[in-house]
Design a protein around this motif. Structure first.
Motif, PDB file in Angstrom:
ATOM      1  N   MET A  30       0.416  -1.367  -0.007  1.00 12.90           N
ATOM      2  CA  MET A  30      -0.013  -0.043  -0.171  1.00 12.90           C
ATOM      3  C   MET A  30       0.936   1.421  -0.054  1.00 12.90           C
ATOM      4  O   MET A  30       0.405   2.181  -0.730  1.00 12.90           O
ATOM      5  CB  MET A  30      -0.868   0.296   1.381  1.00 12.90           C
ATOM      6  N   ILE A  31       1.875   1.380   0.860  1.00 13.23           N
ATOM      7  CA  ILE A  31       2.886   2.152   1.008  1.00 13.23           C
ATOM      8  C   ILE A  31       3.557   2.216  -0.483  1.00 13.23           C
ATOM      9  O   ILE A  31       3.294   4.193  -0.822  1.00 13.23           O
ATOM     10  CB  ILE A  31       3.548   2.353   2.307  1.00 13.23           C
ATOM     11  N   ALA A  32       4.228   1.206  -1.097  1.00 12.16           N
ATOM     12  CA  ALA A  32       5.082   1.374  -2.339  1.00 12.16           C
ATOM     13  C   ALA A  32       3.740   1.570  -3.415  1.00 12.16           C
ATOM     14  O   ALA A  32       4.304   2.188  -4.466  1.00 12.16           O
ATOM     15  CB  ALA A  32       5.622   0.506  -2.626  1.00 12.16           C
ATOM     16  N   HIS A  33       2.520   1.406  -3.377  1.00 13.32           N
ATOM     17  CA  HIS A  33       1.555   1.769  -4.211  1.00 13.32           C
ATOM     18  C   HIS A  33       1.897   3.869  -4.775  1.00 13.32           C
ATOM     19  O   HIS A  33       2.099   4.910  -4.833  1.00 13.32           O
ATOM     20  CB  HIS A  33      -0.147   1.566  -4.209  1.00 13.32           C
ATOM     21  N   PRO A  34       1.522   3.287  -6.503  1.00 14.21           N
ATOM     22  CA  PRO A  34       2.221   4.324  -7.399  1.00 14.21           C
ATOM     23  C   PRO A  34       0.342   5.541  -6.811  1.00 14.21           C
ATOM     24  O   PRO A  34      -0.529   5.409  -6.724  1.00 14.21           O
ATOM     25  CB  PRO A  34       1.928   4.298  -8.825  1.00 14.21           C
ATOM     26  N   VAL A  35       0.766   6.702  -6.775  1.00 14.93           N
ATOM     27  CA  VAL A  35      -0.534   7.944  -6.613  1.00 14.93           C
ATOM     28  C   VAL A  35      -1.030   8.025  -8.323  1.00 14.93           C
ATOM     29  O   VAL A  35      -0.613   8.116  -9.041  1.00 14.93           O
ATOM     30  CB  VAL A  35       0.249   8.690  -6.311  1.00 14.93           C
ATOM     31  N   GLU A  36      -2.764   7.636  -7.883  1.00 11.37           N
ATOM     32  CA  GLU A  36      -3.163   8.093  -9.085  1.00 11.37           C
ATOM     33  C   GLU A  36      -3.636   9.482  -8.536  1.00 11.37           C
ATOM     34  O   GLU A  36      -4.819   9.583  -7.878  1.00 11.37           O
ATOM     35  CB  GLU A  36      -3.919   7.029  -8.650  1.00 11.37           C
ATOM     36  N   VAL A  37      -3.293  10.206  -9.629  1.00 11.68           N
ATOM     37  CA  VAL A  37      -4.520  11.636  -9.344  1.00 11.68           C
ATOM     38  C   VAL A  37      -5.322  11.609 -10.141  1.00 11.68           C
ATOM     39  O   VAL A  37      -5.817  11.090 -11.210  1.00 11.68           O
ATOM     40  CB  VAL A  37      -3.863  12.522  -9.827  1.00 11.68           C
ATOM     41  N   LEU A  38      -6.390  12.503  -9.485  1.00  9.56           N
ATOM     42  CA  LEU A  38      -7.975  11.971  -9.811  1.00  9.56           C
ATOM     43  C   LEU A  38      -8.165  13.030 -10.983  1.00  9.56           C
ATOM     44  O   LEU A  38      -7.748  14.452 -11.300  1.00  9.56           O
ATOM     45  CB  LEU A  38      -8.982  12.416  -8.842  1.00  9.56           C
ATOM     46  N   PRO A  39      -9.595  12.538 -11.811  1.00 13.12           N
ATOM     47  CA  PRO A  39     -10.134  13.381 -12.839  1.00 13.12           C
ATOM     48  C   PRO A  39      -9.649  14.967 -12.616  1.00 13.12           C
ATOM     49  O   PRO A  39     -10.676  14.756 -11.925  1.00 13.12           O
ATOM     50  CB  PRO A  39     -10.588  12.619 -13.540  1.00 13.12           C
ATOM     51  N   GLY A  40      -9.365  15.202 -13.362  1.00  7.03           N
ATOM     52  CA  GLY A  40     -10.302  17.402 -13.659  1.00  7.03           C
ATOM     53  C   GLY A  40      -8.960  17.895 -11.880  1.00  7.03           C
ATOM     54  O   GLY A  40      -9.078  19.111 -11.968  1.00  7.03           O
ATOM     55  N   VAL A  41      -8.150  17.621 -11.227  1.00  9.94           N
ATOM     56  CA  VAL A  41      -7.577  17.465 -10.155  1.00  9.94           C
ATOM     57  C   VAL A  41      -6.729  18.499 -10.725  1.00  9.94           C
ATOM     58  O   VAL A  41      -6.730  20.125 -10.265  1.00  9.94           O
ATOM     59  CB  VAL A  41      -6.668  16.685  -8.902  1.00  9.94           C
ATOM     60  N   GLU A  42      -5.845  18.480 -11.666  1.00 10.87           N
ATOM     61  CA  GLU A  42      -4.933  19.539 -12.331  1.00 10.87           C
ATOM     62  C   GLU A  42      -5.165  20.322 -13.174  1.00 10.87           C
ATOM     63  O   GLU A  42      -4.687  21.101 -13.138  1.00 10.87           O
ATOM     64  CB  GLU A  42      -3.828  18.516 -13.329  1.00 10.87           C
ATOM     65  N   GLU A  43      -6.479  19.973 -13.876  1.00  9.64           N
ATOM     66  CA  GLU A  43      -7.023  20.998 -14.407  1.00  9.64           C
ATOM     67  C   GLU A  43      -7.092  22.198 -13.363  1.00  9.64           C
ATOM     68  O   GLU A  43      -7.256  23.608 -13.594  1.00  9.64           O
ATOM     69  CB  GLU A  43      -7.841  20.878 -15.378  1.00  9.64           C
TER      70      GLU A  43
END
Length: 234
Positions: free
Chosen positions: A99-112
């Motif tokens: 869980m700690i090593a899991h890739p970070v999945e940014v949620l849709p629309g956040v960066e925009e």
């Protein structure tokens, strides 16, 4: 309920399940944990025992993966009457490390949304959990560049928010909090005179659930997705 955002100068964002996926991985690990201990109890009993242990341990360990790992180990020992083999405990530790090593999945629309808001507002992260883990996720997410300040709180109660906003010299009526938890990201802010936006995530930890009926007279905005925030913050 209509909310006036015309005086907002600072926007705070929760991290887990607001900026990136988090709770999904806890639920997946709970499923693996129940399968690992199916020789000792039913899945329902295992789920109940783990949740009870997590809540009892919050004051000791706080929020986050490390406390969750310790609660899984304690639950395994309790459910097996101390008979769980060391190999099973090692598997539990491995699940936590995954869980700690899991890739970070940014949620849709956040960066925009952050890109659009950054030139106009002071943006900060207000989250709770394990400091090291949250710093790691923020770094791996690629979102750190958007924020003026990042704060990992031990809890998200009225006193935590009031103290932090006071330290950062942010006026309550100029602050807006955006998050997925009514209990942690909306109610405390409304109670201290700030504003809040609720962006629901499809999975919510039972400890964070609030009955919608209790929110009927609360002045907050609920969105279907974080991109809708741009309709209200000009």
């Amino acid at each position: 309920m209509e909310v006036d955002f015309s005086h907002i100068k600072v926007v705070g964002f929760d991290a887990d399940d607001t900026l990136w996926v988090n709770e999904t991985y806890f639920r997946e690990t709970e499923e693996k944990f129940a399968a690992l201990l199916e020789g000792y109890e039913t899945k329902n009993k295992i789920d109940q025992e783990l949740f009870k242990t997590e809540i009892e341990n919050l004051e000791l360990y706080g929020y986050g993966i490390k406390g969750f790992m310790l609660s899984m180990i304690e639950s395994a020992l309790d459910l097996s009457n101390g008979n769980v083999p060391s190999s099973t405990l090692m598997k539990i530790l491995d699940m936590g490390k995954q869980m700690i090593a899991h890739p970070v999945e940014v949620l849709p629309g956040v960066e925009e949304v952050l890109t659009a808001l950054m030139p106009k507002y002071r943006l900060i992260v207000l989250t709770k959990g394990d400091l090291l883990d949250q710093e790691r996720k923020l770094e791996k997410s690629g979102l750190k560049r958007f924020f003026n300040h990042v704060e990992v709180l031990s809890d998200k109660k009225e006193g935590n928010y009031r103290g932090l906003l006071n330290n950062l010299q942010i006026k309550l009526d100029e602050f807006l909090m955006v998050g997925n938890s009514l209990k942690s990201d909306v109610i405390p802010l409304i109670n201290i005179g700030a504003k809040a936006v609720h962006v629901p995530f499809h999975t919510t930890w039972a400890h964070e659930m609030v009955h919608k009926k209790a929110m009927e007279s609360t002045a907050y905005l609920e969105l279907r997705g974080i991109k809708e925030l741009l309709m209200y913050l000009k």
